[in-house]
Write a protein that holds these residues in place. Structure first.
Motif, PDB file in Angstrom:
ATOM      1  N   LEU A  76     -10.957   6.922  -6.319  1.00 59.97           N
ATOM      2  CA  LEU A  76     -11.954   7.392  -7.279  1.00 59.97           C
ATOM      3  C   LEU A  76     -11.448   8.602  -8.054  1.00 59.97           C
ATOM      4  O   LEU A  76     -10.889   9.536  -7.476  1.00 59.97           O
ATOM      5  CB  LEU A  76     -13.244   7.750  -6.535  1.00 59.97           C
ATOM      6  CG  LEU A  76     -14.450   8.164  -7.377  1.00 59.97           C
ATOM      7  CD1 LEU A  76     -14.998   6.962  -8.146  1.00 59.97           C
ATOM      8  CD2 LEU A  76     -15.531   8.772  -6.468  1.00 59.97           C
ATOM      9  N   GLU A  77     -11.648   8.585  -9.367  1.00 59.56           N
ATOM     10  CA  GLU A  77     -11.309   9.747 -10.185  1.00 59.56           C
ATOM     11  C   GLU A  77     -12.467  10.745 -10.196  1.00 59.56           C
ATOM     12  O   GLU A  77     -13.631  10.370 -10.034  1.00 59.56           O
ATOM     13  CB  GLU A  77     -11.038   9.326 -11.635  1.00 59.56           C
ATOM     14  CG  GLU A  77      -9.808   8.460 -11.825  1.00 59.56           C
ATOM     15  CD  GLU A  77      -9.641   8.017 -13.265  1.00 59.56           C
ATOM     16  OE1 GLU A  77      -8.623   7.351 -13.562  1.00 59.56           O
ATOM     17  OE2 GLU A  77     -10.537   8.323 -14.106  1.00 59.56           O
ATOM     18  N   ARG A 173     -19.755   8.055 -13.148  1.00 61.64           N
ATOM     19  CA  ARG A 173     -19.010   7.954 -14.400  1.00 61.64           C
ATOM     20  C   ARG A 173     -18.395   6.575 -14.643  1.00 61.64           C
ATOM     21  O   ARG A 173     -18.516   6.042 -15.754  1.00 61.64           O
ATOM     22  CB  ARG A 173     -17.948   9.052 -14.457  1.00 61.64           C
ATOM     23  CG  ARG A 173     -17.255   9.164 -15.800  1.00 61.64           C
ATOM     24  CD  ARG A 173     -18.237   9.551 -16.901  1.00 61.64           C
ATOM     25  NE  ARG A 173     -18.839  10.845 -16.667  1.00 61.64           N
ATOM     26  CZ  ARG A 173     -18.339  11.998 -17.098  1.00 61.64           C
ATOM     27  NH1 ARG A 173     -17.195  11.997 -17.771  1.00 61.64           N
ATOM     28  NH2 ARG A 173     -18.971  13.116 -16.864  1.00 61.64           N
ATOM     29  N   PRO A 174     -17.717   5.940 -13.666  1.00 59.26           N
ATOM     30  CA  PRO A 174     -17.138   4.618 -13.957  1.00 59.26           C
ATOM     31  C   PRO A 174     -18.188   3.535 -14.193  1.00 59.26           C
ATOM     32  O   PRO A 174     -17.868   2.478 -14.755  1.00 59.26           O
ATOM     33  CB  PRO A 174     -16.298   4.311 -12.712  1.00 59.26           C
ATOM     34  CG  PRO A 174     -16.870   5.154 -11.642  1.00 59.26           C
ATOM     35  CD  PRO A 174     -17.331   6.417 -12.321  1.00 59.26           C
ATOM     36  N   LEU A 175     -19.429   3.775 -13.803  1.00 53.65           N
ATOM     37  CA  LEU A 175     -20.496   2.815 -14.083  1.00 53.65           C
ATOM     38  C   LEU A 175     -20.923   2.862 -15.542  1.00 53.65           C
ATOM     39  O   LEU A 175     -21.519   1.916 -16.061  1.00 53.65           O
ATOM     40  CB  LEU A 175     -21.711   3.088 -13.181  1.00 53.65           C
ATOM     41  CG  LEU A 175     -21.463   2.953 -11.672  1.00 53.65           C
ATOM     42  CD1 LEU A 175     -22.703   3.365 -10.885  1.00 53.65           C
ATOM     43  CD2 LEU A 175     -21.050   1.528 -11.308  1.00 53.65           C
ATOM     44  N   ARG A 176     -20.550   3.978 -16.209  1.00 53.42           N
ATOM     45  CA  ARG A 176     -20.917   4.158 -17.616  1.00 53.42           C
ATOM     46  C   ARG A 176     -19.711   4.154 -18.554  1.00 53.42           C
ATOM     47  O   ARG A 176     -19.860   4.010 -19.763  1.00 53.42           O
ATOM     48  CB  ARG A 176     -21.680   5.474 -17.790  1.00 53.42           C
ATOM     49  CG  ARG A 176     -23.012   5.522 -17.062  1.00 53.42           C
ATOM     50  CD  ARG A 176     -23.809   6.772 -17.388  1.00 53.42           C
ATOM     51  NE  ARG A 176     -23.313   7.955 -16.707  1.00 53.42           N
ATOM     52  CZ  ARG A 176     -22.628   8.932 -17.289  1.00 53.42           C
ATOM     53  NH1 ARG A 176     -22.317   8.834 -18.573  1.00 53.42           N
ATOM     54  NH2 ARG A 176     -22.237   9.984 -16.603  1.00 53.42           N
ATOM     55  N   LYS A 180     -12.780   4.165 -17.420  1.00 52.70           N
ATOM     56  CA  LYS A 180     -12.678   4.729 -16.072  1.00 52.70           C
ATOM     57  C   LYS A 180     -12.803   3.622 -15.021  1.00 52.70           C
ATOM     58  O   LYS A 180     -12.079   3.611 -14.021  1.00 52.70           O
ATOM     59  CB  LYS A 180     -13.767   5.791 -15.860  1.00 52.70           C
ATOM     60  CG  LYS A 180     -13.286   7.049 -15.137  1.00 52.70           C
ATOM     61  CD  LYS A 180     -14.322   8.147 -15.255  1.00 52.70           C
ATOM     62  CE  LYS A 180     -13.879   9.427 -14.585  1.00 52.70           C
ATOM     63  NZ  LYS A 180     -12.557   9.913 -14.911  1.00 52.70           N
ATOM     64  N   PHE A 181     -13.723   2.679 -15.260  1.00 56.85           N
ATOM     65  CA  PHE A 181     -13.877   1.570 -14.320  1.00 56.85           C
ATOM     66  C   PHE A 181     -12.631   0.687 -14.316  1.00 56.85           C
ATOM     67  O   PHE A 181     -12.186   0.233 -13.245  1.00 56.85           O
ATOM     68  CB  PHE A 181     -15.102   0.731 -14.675  1.00 56.85           C
ATOM     69  CG  PHE A 181     -15.365  -0.369 -13.687  1.00 56.85           C
ATOM     70  CD1 PHE A 181     -16.041  -0.110 -12.506  1.00 56.85           C
ATOM     71  CD2 PHE A 181     -14.907  -1.670 -13.914  1.00 56.85           C
ATOM     72  CE1 PHE A 181     -16.261  -1.125 -11.576  1.00 56.85           C
ATOM     73  CE2 PHE A 181     -15.130  -2.687 -12.992  1.00 56.85           C
ATOM     74  CZ  PHE A 181     -15.807  -2.405 -11.823  1.00 56.85           C
ATOM     75  N   LEU A 199     -16.548  -4.732  -6.764  1.00 55.48           N
ATOM     76  CA  LEU A 199     -16.227  -3.311  -6.855  1.00 55.48           C
ATOM     77  C   LEU A 199     -17.377  -2.544  -7.496  1.00 55.48           C
ATOM     78  O   LEU A 199     -17.783  -1.477  -7.004  1.00 55.48           O
ATOM     79  CB  LEU A 199     -14.939  -3.104  -7.642  1.00 55.48           C
ATOM     80  CG  LEU A 199     -14.517  -1.653  -7.871  1.00 55.48           C
ATOM     81  CD1 LEU A 199     -14.306  -0.925  -6.555  1.00 55.48           C
ATOM     82  CD2 LEU A 199     -13.247  -1.609  -8.719  1.00 55.48           C
ATOM     83  N   ARG A 200     -17.915  -3.075  -8.583  1.00 58.06           N
ATOM     84  CA  ARG A 200     -19.035  -2.401  -9.243  1.00 58.06           C
ATOM     85  C   ARG A 200     -20.235  -2.291  -8.298  1.00 58.06           C
ATOM     86  O   ARG A 200     -20.914  -1.258  -8.260  1.00 58.06           O
ATOM     87  CB  ARG A 200     -19.421  -3.131 -10.526  1.00 58.06           C
ATOM     88  CG  ARG A 200     -20.613  -2.511 -11.269  1.00 58.06           C
ATOM     89  CD  ARG A 200     -20.826  -3.134 -12.612  1.00 58.06           C
ATOM     90  NE  ARG A 200     -19.768  -2.765 -13.531  1.00 58.06           N
ATOM     91  CZ  ARG A 200     -19.768  -1.652 -14.271  1.00 58.06           C
ATOM     92  NH1 ARG A 200     -20.780  -0.796 -14.179  1.00 58.06           N
ATOM     93  NH2 ARG A 200     -18.768  -1.405 -15.089  1.00 58.06           N
ATOM     94  N   ALA A 201     -20.504  -3.344  -7.527  1.00 55.49           N
ATOM     95  CA  ALA A 201     -21.626  -3.309  -6.580  1.00 55.49           C
ATOM     96  C   ALA A 201     -21.406  -2.240  -5.516  1.00 55.49           C
ATOM     97  O   ALA A 201     -22.344  -1.524  -5.128  1.00 55.49           O
ATOM     98  CB  ALA A 201     -21.811  -4.684  -5.937  1.00 55.49           C
ATOM     99  N   ASP A 202     -20.146  -2.101  -5.039  1.00 51.57           N
ATOM    100  CA  ASP A 202     -19.834  -1.067  -4.052  1.00 51.57           C
ATOM    101  C   ASP A 202     -20.030   0.329  -4.638  1.00 51.57           C
ATOM    102  O   ASP A 202     -20.580   1.226  -3.983  1.00 51.57           O
ATOM    103  CB  ASP A 202     -18.399  -1.226  -3.556  1.00 51.57           C
ATOM    104  CG  ASP A 202     -18.221  -2.425  -2.640  1.00 51.57           C
ATOM    105  OD1 ASP A 202     -19.246  -2.948  -2.149  1.00 51.57           O
ATOM    106  OD2 ASP A 202     -17.061  -2.840  -2.412  1.00 51.57           O
TER     107      ASP A 202
END
Length: 614
Positions: A76-77, A173-176, A180-181, A199-202
């Protein structure tokens, strides 16, 4: 004006009562070695009775905390850059100590106190990461470019709320942010839509839980700052709110306490700031609940999973046994300056007259024999209204016998008279959880009776036994003083920056001070200049009072604990506190010495006399 040191001064029978008591408990060395990591200042490791293997085991043994999936933490960043959140630079910003790569204990170079948990099966199968004891209870003193490691000490730099806040932002942040995602997915090697959806669900699930901590569990009326957390409040909110699934049970965090030091704690009669818990296993289980152990408090029955958890009791017991062999740190004269032995001798006499009725030093005062004949250091339990220090902790729900809590699915499992009640006292609910989660975790270990006795620290624990009786009035534990020089800031809520200020009248202590990372070897405390830390500690805010424990002329009690000391007397007591323990690696014998000083026979000991006696 800063005082100038003298020349040469370079440190709780019924089932309900039983449950109430349970819930209130809710924690071969080489000589000094110097290790230099690339880009880091030198580290001085003190002789505290541990080998390097012991240290690493303490730093990285899991207690069952599962804040997030392990690989997600590694990749994770941070929110505002492409730098990894787990990088040493980011971790140091929140006060976590850098950790070296070790193939057995720390192959991925995690910071001290962030431990890997591997769950082989069940609903939480997988690898997780979460804090263990060492994240909070392991410190470093910084002094003139040197780092002095204090194992089992106070991490006065760790800002846990800031860490959780930063982590929550990094997960959001990576969800938006698609870029980044994409970088996160690339680090995982995920290219298929199915893998990316997983990955997004996690990330979403972890983000939701972490953000709950930021916005609910640990919500504070003002920033408590580094080295402090409302531990009992956070345990309450995670247990009765998040885990039970009743956010209505939330309560504000109003009683921050500093992370206590751990040497001599397994040997002591009481294991928390408040003198209510003697069983170390129950304390440790409650603490783990507060720091992200996952548990099922919503299923209808144990057969359906109720009380199942990620709690790692073998890990907790391993850490506890290590702590039995942890020595208090000795003042490193070659780093912090020499001790004036004559002044320390004068200070020893002053300490005996002014401090020793509450705070013990070797050879200590000991309990009557407990299980297997083991004795424990008796701790003075000083009523909060006598010592006069901030008493917010005792106004929290952990000490409230009123029915305040929605028990959810636990209602039918509560003891009489609260079984199937719509509201129950939080202490009854939390005691049930701690007891049942512990029992479920123990059930799979197959421990012998002797091993169970050891796990409970040789304290009473069986239903037929009477638990240690806590004080009848809210009281604070007065801990032994060896190694106290390395544990600033002082009082249970960390509201006094140095030992020098602690020995002054409370009215003369600073109302506000900067909480620096640099050590002050003169006053023996933290740097308050603002040069090494910009967090401004305001003692006028809720939970921050620096009142009480005052040395001033007048009747004892109501915050006055001793006579007014002169400045030379203060400096002498400080010098004495720097000088103990008298030898490096001096481990207190677990279970007591051969010829103990029995506390019940010591008429000068506060614990054996009413407060009106002083």
């Amino acid at each position: 004006m800063h005082p100038q040191p003298p020349d040469g001064h370079h440190r709780l029978m019924s089932m309900n009562d039983r449950l109430l008591r349970l819930t209130l408990g809710i924690a071969l060395c080489a000589p000094i070695a110097r290790v230099q990591n690339a880009g880091e200042p030198p580290v001085v490791f003190l002789d505290q009775g541990w080998s390097q293997e012991d240290r690493l085991a303490y730093y990285y043994t899991t207690q069952g905390s599962a804040i997030m999936p392990y690989d997600l933490f590694l990749n994770l960043e941070e929110a505002g850059s492409e730098r990894l959140f787990r990088s040493d630079e980011v971790m140091a910003r929140y006060g976590l100590l850098p950790g070296a790569v070790d193939p057995q204990h720390n192959p991925d170079g995690l910071p001290v106190g962030m431990a890997r948990l591997d769950v082989p099966g069940g609903r939480w199968q997988g690898s997780w990461v979460g804090p263990n004891c060492a994240a909070c209870h392991n410190g470093e003193l910084q002094y003139q470019g040197r780092r002095i490691r204090i194992d089992g000490g106070v991490n006065q730099s760790l800002d846990m709320r800031a860490f959780i806040g930063g982590l929550a932002s990094a997960l959001e942040r990576p969800l938006r942010d698609p870029k980044k995602f994409d970088r996160l997915a690339k680090r995982f090697g995920y290219t298929s839509d199915a893998d990316r959806r997983k990955l997004r669900a996690d990330v979403e699930a972890t983000s939701t839980e972490t953000n709950y901590y930021r916005t609910r569990t640990g919500q504070e009326p003002h920033p408590f700052g580094p080295g402090r957390v409302d531990a009992l409040g956070n345990i309450h909110n995670r247990l009765s709110g998040l885990a039970i699934g009743a956010p209505e049970n939330w309560a504000a965090s109003l009683a921050p306490v500093k992370f206590p030091f751990l040497w001599n704690t397994p040997q002591s009669s009481w294991v928390q700031w408040s003198g209510v818990v003697s069983d170390p296993m129950l304390r440790n289980v409650a603490e783990a609940i507060g720091v992200f152990v996952k548990m099922d408090l919503q299923s209808k029955s144990p057969q359906e999973g109720l009380y199942e958890s990620t709690l790692d009791l073998p890990g907790q017991l391993k850490i506890e046994r290590l702590l039995r062999r942890l020595a208090p740190p000795s003042w490193p004269e070659e780093v912090l300056g020499p001790i004036d032995r004559d002044k320390a001798k004068r200070g020893r006499d002053l300490f005996a007259k002014n401090c020793a009725k509450c705070h013990s030093t070797w050879p200590h005062r000991w309990s009557e024999p407990k299980k297997q004949g083991k004795r424990f250091i008796e701790n003075a339990l000083v009523p909060a209204n006598y010592v006069g220090t901030d008493a917010n902790q005792f106004t929290g729900l952990a000490f409230d016998a009123r029915p305040t809590t929605l028990p959810g699915s636990l209602a039918s499992h509560l003891p009489a008279p609260f079984r199937n009640a719509t509201l129950a006292p939080y202490p009854v609910v939390s005691a049930l959880v701690i007891e049942k989660v512990s029992e479920r975790a123990l059930a799979g270990l197959g421990l012998s009776q002797a091993e169970l006795v050891d796990a409970h620290g040789y304290r009473p624990f069986e239903a037929s036994e009477t638990l240690e009786a806590p004080p009848t009035t809210p009281s604070y534990k007065a801990a032994p003083r060896e190694g106290v020089w390395a544990t600033a800031p002082f009082l249970h809520n960390g509201s006094v920056p140095s030992i020098y200020e602690l020995l002054r009248p409370a009215s003369e202590r600073p109302l506000m001070f900067f909480l620096g990372r640099e050590f002050d070897p003169v006053k023996v405390g933290v740097d308050t200049s603002g040069k090494s830390g910009k967090f401004l500690f305001d003692t006028r805010r809720v939970g921050n009072s620096n009142s009480g424990h005052s040395f001033e002329d007048g009747p004892k009690g109501n915050g006055v604990i001793g006579r007014l000391l002169s400045d030379p007397e203060r400096w002498a007591i400080i010098e004495y506190l720097k000088s103990i323990p008298t030898e490096p690696g001096q481990v207190t014998p677990y279970g007591g010495p051969t010829n103990p000083i029995e506390a019940t026979k010591d008429s000068t000991f506060f614990h054996n006399r009413p407060a009106s006696g002083y």
